[in-house]
Write a protein that holds these residues in place. Structure first.
Motif, mmCIF file in Angstrom:
data_model
loop_
_atom_site.group_PDB
_atom_site.id
_atom_site.type_symbol
_atom_site.label_atom_id
_atom_site.label_comp_id
_atom_site.label_asym_id
_atom_site.label_seq_id
_atom_site.Cartn_x
_atom_site.Cartn_y
_atom_site.Cartn_z
ATOM 1 N N THR A 1 0.836 -1.201 0.000
ATOM 2 C CA THR A 1 0.000 0.000 0.000
ATOM 3 C C THR A 1 0.873 1.254 0.000
ATOM 4 O OG1 THR A 1 -1.769 -1.152 1.183
ATOM 5 C CG2 THR A 1 -1.804 1.258 1.235
ATOM 6 N N PHE A 2 1.920 1.242 0.824
ATOM 7 C CA PHE A 2 2.843 2.374 0.860
ATOM 8 C C PHE A 2 3.592 2.515 -0.458
ATOM 9 C CE2 PHE A 2 6.949 4.346 1.872
ATOM 10 C CZ PHE A 2 6.521 5.497 2.521
ATOM 11 N N LEU A 3 4.099 1.400 -1.009
ATOM 12 C CA LEU A 3 4.854 1.460 -2.258
ATOM 13 C C LEU A 3 4.008 2.010 -3.406
ATOM 14 C CD1 LEU A 3 6.768 -1.964 -2.191
ATOM 15 C CD2 LEU A 3 7.683 0.311 -1.674
ATOM 16 N N ALA A 4 2.769 1.548 -3.505
ATOM 17 C CA ALA A 4 1.931 1.905 -4.645
ATOM 18 C C ALA A 4 1.347 3.309 -4.549
ATOM 19 C CB ALA A 4 0.794 0.888 -4.790
ATOM 20 N N ALA A 5 1.128 3.795 -3.329
ATOM 21 C CA ALA A 5 0.447 5.084 -3.163
ATOM 22 C C ALA A 5 1.367 6.221 -2.764
ATOM 23 C CB ALA A 5 -0.663 4.955 -2.118
ATOM 24 N N SER A 6 2.529 5.915 -2.192
ATOM 25 C CA SER A 6 3.324 6.970 -1.552
ATOM 26 C C SER A 6 3.861 7.996 -2.526
ATOM 27 C CB SER A 6 4.487 6.352 -0.765
ATOM 28 O OG SER A 6 5.305 5.573 -1.621
ATOM 29 N N SER A 7 4.268 7.598 -3.744
ATOM 30 C CA SER A 7 4.825 8.591 -4.662
ATOM 31 C C SER A 7 3.772 9.623 -5.051
ATOM 32 C CB SER A 7 5.406 7.904 -5.909
ATOM 33 O OG SER A 7 4.408 7.166 -6.591
ATOM 34 N N PHE A 8 2.541 9.179 -5.284
ATOM 35 C CA PHE A 8 1.474 10.119 -5.633
ATOM 36 C C PHE A 8 1.106 10.994 -4.432
ATOM 37 C CE2 PHE A 8 0.971 6.634 -8.668
ATOM 38 C CZ PHE A 8 0.914 7.327 -9.865
ATOM 39 N N VAL A 9 1.082 10.404 -3.235
ATOM 40 C CA VAL A 9 0.695 11.168 -2.044
ATOM 41 C C VAL A 9 1.793 12.158 -1.650
ATOM 42 C CG1 VAL A 9 0.197 11.015 0.424
ATOM 43 C CG2 VAL A 9 -0.902 9.434 -1.177
ATOM 44 N N GLY B 1 -5.784 2.151 -7.594
ATOM 45 C CA GLY B 1 -5.981 2.810 -8.881
ATOM 46 C C GLY B 1 -7.328 3.516 -8.968
ATOM 47 N N MET B 2 -8.322 3.000 -8.265
ATOM 48 C CA MET B 2 -9.647 3.628 -8.255
ATOM 49 C C MET B 2 -9.819 4.618 -7.110
ATOM 50 S SD MET B 2 -12.136 0.385 -9.190
ATOM 51 C CE MET B 2 -11.592 -0.585 -7.769
ATOM 52 N N ARG B 3 -9.002 4.508 -6.049
ATOM 53 C CA ARG B 3 -9.230 5.305 -4.845
ATOM 54 C C ARG B 3 -8.309 6.511 -4.704
ATOM 55 N NH1 ARG B 3 -12.959 2.350 -4.928
ATOM 56 N NH2 ARG B 3 -14.042 1.318 -3.192
ATOM 57 N N LEU B 4 -7.167 6.529 -5.393
ATOM 58 C CA LEU B 4 -6.271 7.678 -5.257
ATOM 59 C C LEU B 4 -6.987 8.921 -5.759
ATOM 60 C CD1 LEU B 4 -2.867 6.088 -6.357
ATOM 61 C CD2 LEU B 4 -3.442 6.962 -4.082
ATOM 62 N N ASP B 5 -7.235 9.852 -4.844
ATOM 63 C CA ASP B 5 -8.130 10.967 -5.131
ATOM 64 C C ASP B 5 -7.539 12.334 -4.787
ATOM 65 O OD1 ASP B 5 -8.043 10.676 -2.417
ATOM 66 O OD2 ASP B 5 -10.196 10.385 -2.130
ATOM 67 N N GLY B 6 -6.206 12.404 -4.683
ATOM 68 C CA GLY B 6 -5.595 13.679 -4.333
ATOM 69 C C GLY B 6 -5.584 13.961 -2.850
ATOM 70 N N THR B 7 -5.840 12.944 -2.009
ATOM 71 C CA THR B 7 -5.776 13.096 -0.546
ATOM 72 C C THR B 7 -4.846 12.016 0.016
ATOM 73 O OG1 THR B 7 -7.574 11.571 0.051
ATOM 74 C CG2 THR B 7 -8.186 13.829 -0.602
ATOM 75 N N VAL B 8 -4.622 12.067 1.317
ATOM 76 C CA VAL B 8 -3.766 11.064 1.966
ATOM 77 C C VAL B 8 -4.535 9.822 2.376
ATOM 78 C CG1 VAL B 8 -2.284 12.900 2.859
ATOM 79 C CG2 VAL B 8 -4.107 11.986 4.322
ATOM 80 N N TRP B 9 -5.863 9.842 2.258
ATOM 81 C CA TRP B 9 -6.676 8.805 2.887
ATOM 82 C C TRP B 9 -6.512 7.410 2.311
ATOM 83 C CZ3 TRP B 9 -7.818 9.722 7.501
ATOM 84 C CH2 TRP B 9 -8.075 11.030 7.926
ATOM 85 N N PRO B 10 -6.378 7.217 0.991
ATOM 86 C CA PRO B 10 -6.152 5.845 0.524
ATOM 87 C C PRO B 10 -4.891 5.218 1.122
ATOM 88 C CG PRO B 10 -6.829 7.250 -1.293
ATOM 89 C CD PRO B 10 -6.569 8.163 -0.133
ATOM 90 N N LEU B 11 -3.837 6.005 1.238
ATOM 91 C CA LEU B 11 -2.597 5.522 1.842
ATOM 92 C C LEU B 11 -2.808 5.183 3.316
ATOM 93 C CD1 LEU B 11 0.552 5.148 1.773
ATOM 94 C CD2 LEU B 11 0.687 7.570 2.413
#
Length: 413
Positions: A242-250, A374-384
């Motif tokens: 979860t951290f690997l996939a979302a952290s760069s965008f967050v 891929g569906m939840r990354l929404d410009g916030t920190v919450w998916p991470l």
């Protein structure tokens, strides 16, 4: 460091290997996974823009790779039990090298995903054989100690990967970060070819026969020890992925870090993981395997819960999210060596299959997480935050219940 145990294989291996060299080779083989994922993470947002792709497609370069990684182990495992670890390692590293070159020069996102899937399939041979080699050379408890030493090496490599990927992508572009994977693959291939003897004492001539293969799978899947440790490793890897996939965008797109700063952020998390592998060895000596896993579960859930708490309080700053995540990574440094060694421990004659099934479970979870993000990354920190919190709670429950009840392995014939 304890010398490799011949009792684990039932007889002396066909060729001996220096204990220090065994740990070095294992560290290099296991490190191919963070090299493949962490080096390109700082470049992921830029890569997505450069190829004109959607965020969901960018996630496939990671989740598709890991699904191929998990599924391929189901093939590589029986092959390694039949033909030995060394030929499978050489084949996997050769394919990985070619796929790395293809990824670096891919002109479209579609081709990049194809080459990354090939990379993942080849990586499955490398990591699966590394886990099986631990069972070839060590008893289960010694295997956990040896695995923690090898994963210390992995932690050092992972600490270097993210900053290096950030520097390469910022100075030379995202293709340079992917080209670095080829260099690592060639170096590892040379080390295996020149210094690693065959570690499997007795090849299984029936390993690929359908009836025997199904029987071996069923033997492994009927073991509650295998399930306890495999669910443990799956949960801890779920939080990490979860951290690997979302952290760069967050951290880059939401919290405003540069690619180089993000690389150092990843490195700091790797330092916490590295500390966990050292702590693991101390705890194993003083507390034993089961209590060590229980302590790690407490670290994991503390980190995930504190991370959620600071996010709910509105502290959406890099340092505020990182500090509690270090606790999760400290626990991860304990969970992985204990869980990976524990999952294959009862199966000295089927370590390849057990390792493959364990790896498949982890990567299946990773693929599902990648699709969800891929569906939840929404410009916030919450998916991470929510993803890591969820996995930390699941991990603690498994560590405190299933592992405590079924974690003392009974060796199968």
């Amino acid at each position: 460091m304890s010398a490799p145990s011949t009792a684990a294989a039932g007889a002396a291996p066909p060729a001996s290997i220096n204990p220090g060299m065994a740990i070095l080779v294992l560290a290099m083989l296991l490190s191919i996974q963070p090299v493949t994922t962490d080096l390109y993470l700082p470049a992921l947002p830029a890569l997505t823009r450069s190829l004109g792709a959607q965020m969901a497609a960018a996630q496939l370069t990671l989740s598709g790779l890991l699904l191929a990684f998990g599924c391929s182990q189901m093939v590589w495992g029986p092959l390694s039990d039949r033909f030995g670890r060394r030929p499978i390692l050489l084949a996997g590293l050769g394919i990985y090298t070619v796929a790395s070159l293809g990824s670096a020069f891919a002109p479209t996102m579609t081709l990049l995903i194809v080459w990354r899937i090939a990379q993942g399939a080849a990586m499955g041979a490398v990591v699966m054989c590394a886990r099986a080699i631990v069972r070839d050379l060590y008893t289960p408890l010694d295997g956990a100690r040896a695995m923690s030493k090898a994963l210390t090496g992995l932690g050092i490599v992972a600490c270097i990967c993210a900053p290096l990927g950030g520097v390469l992508s910022e100075w030379l572009g995202w293709r340079a970060a992917l080209m670095a994977l080829t260099v690592y693959a060639v170096a590892t291939l040379a080390l295996v070819a020149l210094r690693l003897p065959e570690t499997l004492a007795h090849r299984n001539p029936k390993a690929l026969q359908p009836r025997a293969l199904v029987g071996t799978w069923m033997q492994v899947l009927r073991s509650p020890t295998f399930w306890a440790f495999s669910l443990q490793t799956t949960a801890t890897y779920g939080g990490l992925f979860t951290f690997l996939a979302a952290s760069s965008f967050v951290f880059i797109d939401v919290l405003g870090l540069t690619r180089t700063q993000f690389g150092w952020t990843m490195a700091s998390a790797c330092v916490a993981y590295l500390a966990g592998t050292f702590l693991c060895r101390r705890l194993l000596v003083r507390q034993g395997l089961l209590r060590t896993v229980a302590i790690a579960g407490a670290l994991s859930v503390s980190g995930g819960t504190l991370m959620a708490a600071v996010a709910f309080m509105g502290w959406h700053q890099p340092w505020a999210l990182l500090l509690p995540f270090y606790l999760f990574m400290l626990g991860h440094g304990i969970h992985q060596p204990c869980g990976q060694s524990g999952a294959v421990g009862p199966f000295p004659k089927a370590a390849g299959v057990a390792s493959a099934l364990n790896g498949f479970m982890m990567m299946l979870a990773a693929f599902g997480i990648g699709g969800w993000l891929g569906m939840r990354l929404d410009g916030t920190v919450w998916p991470l935050v929510n993803g890591i919190w969820f996995w930390s709670v699941v991990l603690a429950l498994i560590s405190w219940t299933l592992v405590q009840k079924f974690g003392a392995p009974r060796e199968h014939a």
